[in-house]
Design a protein around this motif. Structure first.
Motif, PDB file in Angstrom:
ATOM      1  N   THR A  32       0.861  -1.206   0.000  1.00  8.62           N
ATOM      2  CA  THR A  32       0.000   0.000   0.000  1.00  8.62           C
ATOM      3  C   THR A  32       0.888   1.244   0.000  1.00  8.62           C
ATOM      4  N   VAL A  33       0.328   2.350  -0.565  1.00  9.38           N
ATOM      5  CA  VAL A  33       1.083   3.614  -0.676  1.00  9.38           C
ATOM      6  C   VAL A  33       0.220   4.751  -0.132  1.00  9.38           C
ATOM      7  N   ASP A  34       0.849   5.667   0.618  1.00 10.09           N
ATOM      8  CA  ASP A  34       0.132   6.851   1.130  1.00 10.09           C
ATOM      9  C   ASP A  34       1.107   8.024   1.211  1.00 10.09           C
ATOM     10  N   PRO A  35       0.818   9.159   0.583  1.00 11.08           N
ATOM     11  CA  PRO A  35      -0.317   9.401  -0.308  1.00 11.08           C
ATOM     12  C   PRO A  35       0.052   9.021  -1.732  1.00 11.08           C
ATOM     13  N   ASN A  36      -0.934   9.013  -2.556  1.00  8.78           N
ATOM     14  CA  ASN A  36      -0.711   8.740  -3.976  1.00  8.78           C
ATOM     15  C   ASN A  36      -1.910   9.295  -4.753  1.00  8.78           C
ATOM     16  N   PRO A  37      -1.732  10.199  -5.665  1.00 11.78           N
ATOM     17  CA  PRO A  37      -0.437  10.725  -6.131  1.00 11.78           C
ATOM     18  C   PRO A  37       0.226  11.599  -5.063  1.00 11.78           C
ATOM     19  N   VAL A  38       1.511  11.922  -5.267  1.00 14.37           N
ATOM     20  CA  VAL A  38       2.303  12.714  -4.340  1.00 14.37           C
ATOM     21  C   VAL A  38       2.904  13.894  -5.097  1.00 14.37           C
ATOM     22  N   PHE A  39       3.085  15.013  -4.366  1.00 15.74           N
ATOM     23  CA  PHE A  39       3.659  16.212  -4.976  1.00 15.74           C
ATOM     24  C   PHE A  39       5.146  16.309  -4.659  1.00 15.74           C
ATOM     25  N   ILE A  40       5.822  16.916  -5.587  1.00 12.94           N
ATOM     26  CA  ILE A  40       7.268  17.110  -5.407  1.00 12.94           C
ATOM     27  C   ILE A  40       7.508  17.788  -4.063  1.00 12.94           C
ATOM     28  N   GLY A  41       8.489  17.189  -3.327  1.00 11.10           N
ATOM     29  CA  GLY A  41       8.852  17.765  -2.044  1.00 11.10           C
ATOM     30  C   GLY A  41       8.127  17.133  -0.880  1.00 11.10           C
ATOM     31  N   GLU A  42       7.039  16.377  -1.132  1.00  7.90           N
ATOM     32  CA  GLU A  42       6.317  15.726  -0.046  1.00  7.90           C
ATOM     33  C   GLU A  42       7.021  14.428   0.351  1.00  7.90           C
ATOM     34  N   THR A  43       6.453  13.742   1.325  1.00  6.31           N
ATOM     35  CA  THR A  43       6.962  12.455   1.801  1.00  6.31           C
ATOM     36  C   THR A  43       5.908  11.388   1.511  1.00  6.31           C
ATOM     37  N   VAL A  44       6.325  10.240   0.957  1.00  3.34           N
ATOM     38  CA  VAL A  44       5.407   9.147   0.644  1.00  3.34           C
ATOM     39  C   VAL A  44       5.849   7.903   1.410  1.00  3.34           C
ATOM     40  N   THR A  45       4.875   7.130   1.890  1.00  2.00           N
ATOM     41  CA  THR A  45       5.163   5.932   2.687  1.00  2.00           C
ATOM     42  C   THR A  45       4.593   4.701   1.976  1.00  2.00           C
ATOM     43  N   LEU A  46       5.451   3.689   1.696  1.00  2.00           N
ATOM     44  CA  LEU A  46       5.048   2.416   1.112  1.00  2.00           C
ATOM     45  C   LEU A  46       5.099   1.375   2.221  1.00  2.00           C
TER      46      LEU A  46
END
Length: 665
Positions: A32-46
């Motif tokens: 699972t991925v959060d968030p998605n889509p993601v903006f440049i500079g943000e942090t994404v967690t898989l």
């Protein structure tokens, strides 16, 4: 084929089936991925999760097999979690994961694939109007973000891209500087901030704000630059931009300092060939800064300066074309000095008919002043006449009359600045009729209402002369008013002690000024001086040694007392004991011992004291009786002797026999 036979053999020997069934499938992994889509500079967690308990290790692949994601500066792996910080476009792609049990070769099935979409932040665009800008002008910077969403606030930065200088006082889409200074020039950029994703826009483009300061119209480089600008038909010339700045303004004041009532002119000069259609004038005092809208020309003239006009002034020129305003001029402080004070004094303050009056005007300054004198609110100065003369700072009114009554004031004038003093205080001249001196008589401090009362020698006699106003000397006359004064003194003339020769008739009058102006003569006062009576004290019996029980009579007789209206005061030591002319003591006691004196009293007059008589009170002397012979026969002679212990001559003795008195002279 060999494997099947091997399994059959095991089945036959151990009854254990060794093949694979659906229940024995590999554990599955879910990504699972959060968030998605993601903006440049943000942090994404898989997050990779396995539907089986156990100690699992995880591997992550991106886009293709064996393209394993490993920990780095922006990628961190903890258990089943892969965190990508500060997301970039290169992070976009397909991801899957696989779990492997530690210490065994067991692994999960490959997880589902998740494609991460990376989007660019909304673009922020910074615009500046105008740019370049002149010092003192207004400039507006606008931050526009290409998005329909609401941006809660904006962040503004200046100058340093590595260590931004955030302008925390600004948080709106526009940044307005109403009066640009040279310190405002520099590099600006901005960013939009939101409460929802994306929480910020991109950093805007960088814009350099160019601020041009003052120039000097007569600077050679400026003239050369202007020529190039004109030839290029472009005011913001590239030749030397610093000289294409706001025109320099010079403010001059004449005169300064200035005195109240004088005229002062402020001139605003702009060093430029442009046509300046309007000038703004400003003033700052202790309380506030304010524009002076009543003035719009190149000069500001105050025809009659007041102290409230004092303060700090500056100006600016305005034009219909750019630059639309000049720079702010230099600041000039107008100092308003009060005119030198003039003070009017009068002597005497309450003049009488025929007296000379002197008015003195003082400017409190060592400068050469000429003085003018005014009367009764007239703007026409008092002219010289046979009774009015002016010399320097004085106006003398000789032999003042009732027509001279009125309100007077003065003012000093001269050629140099300040050309005049302030108007002096006003003095009211009231002319009175010639006064009469008043004469009063006091004897021993008591006011005497009639001069017919006799004065005794030794008294303290004071004559007091008074006039209803001040500043007088007093002249004393005796017996004749046309004779020279017996004394010129203050207001009192004293005889202490008075003698018979001081008797006579007295007058007084006051005089002041030079030559003296005299009052009318006082009414006369006659002083009659008589010799003071002498008191004589007599004692009966005429000896001073008195015995207890005897009777003593003291008498007070006045010599030269005249009439018989005298009372008497008796003094035993210092105590007054009686007021009759005779003092009788009977019987005498020891308390009567001591000194005695007397005097006569008639109203406020007293005689001289008598001489002191000392009364000595003694106990009765002892009488001693002797008989010679003590034993006697009938027919014989016998002598009885009575003796008394006393210095007194005893003239009489009393003889007693058998308790019966037998007096013998």
């Amino acid at each position: 084929m060999e494997h099947s036979w091997f399994c059959l053999l095991l089945f036959l020997t151990t009854f254990i089936y060794c093949g694979h069934s659906e229940d024995d499938a590999l554990p599955s992994a879910t990504l699972t991925v959060d968030p998605n889509p993601v903006f440049i500079g943000e942090t994404v967690t898989l997050t990779c999760s396995v539907n089986s308990e156990g100690n699992w290790r995880y591997t992550w692949d991106k886009d293709r097999p064996s393209n394993t994601v490993t920990p780095s500066g922006r990628h961190s792996i903890t258990g089943g979690t892969l965190i990508i910080s500060r997301v970039e476009m290169s992070d976009q792609g397909s991801y899957w994961c696989l779990g492997e049990r530690k210490y065994t070769s067991t692994s999960t099935s490959t997880s589902n694939q998740v494609t991460i979409s990376v989007k660019a932040l909304p673009k922020a665009t910074l615009t500046v109007d105008p740019n370049p800008v002149f010092t003192g002008e207004k400039v507006t910077l606008t931050c526009s973000v290409e998005s329909v969403r609401y941006w809660r606030r904006y962040v503004w930065y200046k100058d340093n891209t590595f260590y931004p200088n955030r302008l925390s006082q600004y948080n709106r889409a526009t940044l307005t500087i109403n009066s640009v200074k040279e310190s405002d020039k520099g590099l600006y950029y901005c960013q939009g901030i939101s409460n929802s994703r994306p929480t910020s826009s991109s950093i805007s483009n960088y814009v350099t704000l160019s601020v041009y300061g003052e120039f000097d119209l007569f600077d050679v480089r400026f003239i050369e630059s202007i020529m190039v600008c004109i030839s290029m038909a472009y005011f913001n010339c590239p030749f030397d931009p610093v000289y294409c700045s706001l025109p320099k303004v010079t403010l001059t004041v004449d005169p300064n300092p200035v005195f109240t009532g004088e005229k002062v002119t402020l001139t605003c000069s702009v060093g430029s060939y442009s046509v300046w259609t309007r000038y703004d004038w400003y003033k700052y005092n202790t309380f506030k800064q304010n524009r002076l809208p009543q003035y719009s020309g190149t000069t500001l003239t105050i025809n009659s300066v007041k102290e409230s006009d004092q303060g700090l002034y500056w100006c600016r020129g305005f034009s219909n074309s750019r630059p639309r305003s000049s720079s702010t001029s230099n600041q000039v402080t107008i100092t308003v000095n009060a005119l030198p004070n003039s003070t009017l004094s009068i002597e005497p303050t309450s003049p009488y008919t025929g007296e000379n009056v002197t008015l003195t005007c003082s400017a409190g300054s060592d400068s050469d002043w000429r003085y003018k004198w005014y009367k009764d609110r007239s703007i026409i100065a008092v002219n010289q006449s046979d009774r009015h003369s002016t010399t320097g700072d004085t106006l003398i009114i000789s032999r003042v009359e009732e027509s001279d009554q009125g309100l007077y004031w003065c003012q000093g004038e001269r050629k140099n600045t300040p050309t005049s003093t302030s108007i002096s205080n006003q003095v009211n001249i009231t002319v009175k009729a010639q006064p009469k001196s008043m004469l009063a008589l006091t004897v021993n401090g008591d006011k005497v209402h009639s001069d017919k009362e006799d004065v005794l020698t030794g008294d303290r006699v004071t004559l007091t002369c008074t006039v209803e106003s001040s500043g007088w000397r007093f002249y004393w006359y005796r017996d004749r008013t046309d004779s020279p004064p017996v004394s010129t003194t203050e207001s009192t003339y004293t005889f202490n002690p008075v003698s018979v020769s001081d008797g006579g008739q007295y007058w007084c009058r006051g005089g002041r000024g030079e030559p003296p102006y005299y009052t009318l003569n006082s009414d006369p006062v006659r002083i009659t001086v008589t010799e003071r009576p002498v008191a004589v004290l007599t004692i009966q019996p005429n000896w001073t040694q008195i015995f207890i029980g005897e009777t003593v009579t003291l008498r007070c007789v006045l010599l030269g007392g005249g009439d018989t209206d005298w009372q008497y005061e008796w003094f035993h030591y210092q105590n007054i004991i009686q007021t009759e002319p005779e003092y009788r003591i009977s019987p005498v006691r020891t308390s009567h011992n001591g000194s005695y004196r007397c005097r006569g009293v008639k109203g406020r007059k007293t005689s001289n004291h008598s001489d002191v008589v000392q009364l000595t009170v003694s106990a009765l002397p002892i009488a001693t009786l002797t008989v010679d012979p003590n034993i006697v026969f009938p027919g014989e002679k016998v002598t009885l002797t009575c003796s008394v212990e006393s210095d007194r001559d005893w003239t009489e003795y009393e003889w007693y026999k058998d308790n019966k008195i037998n007096r013998q002279e």
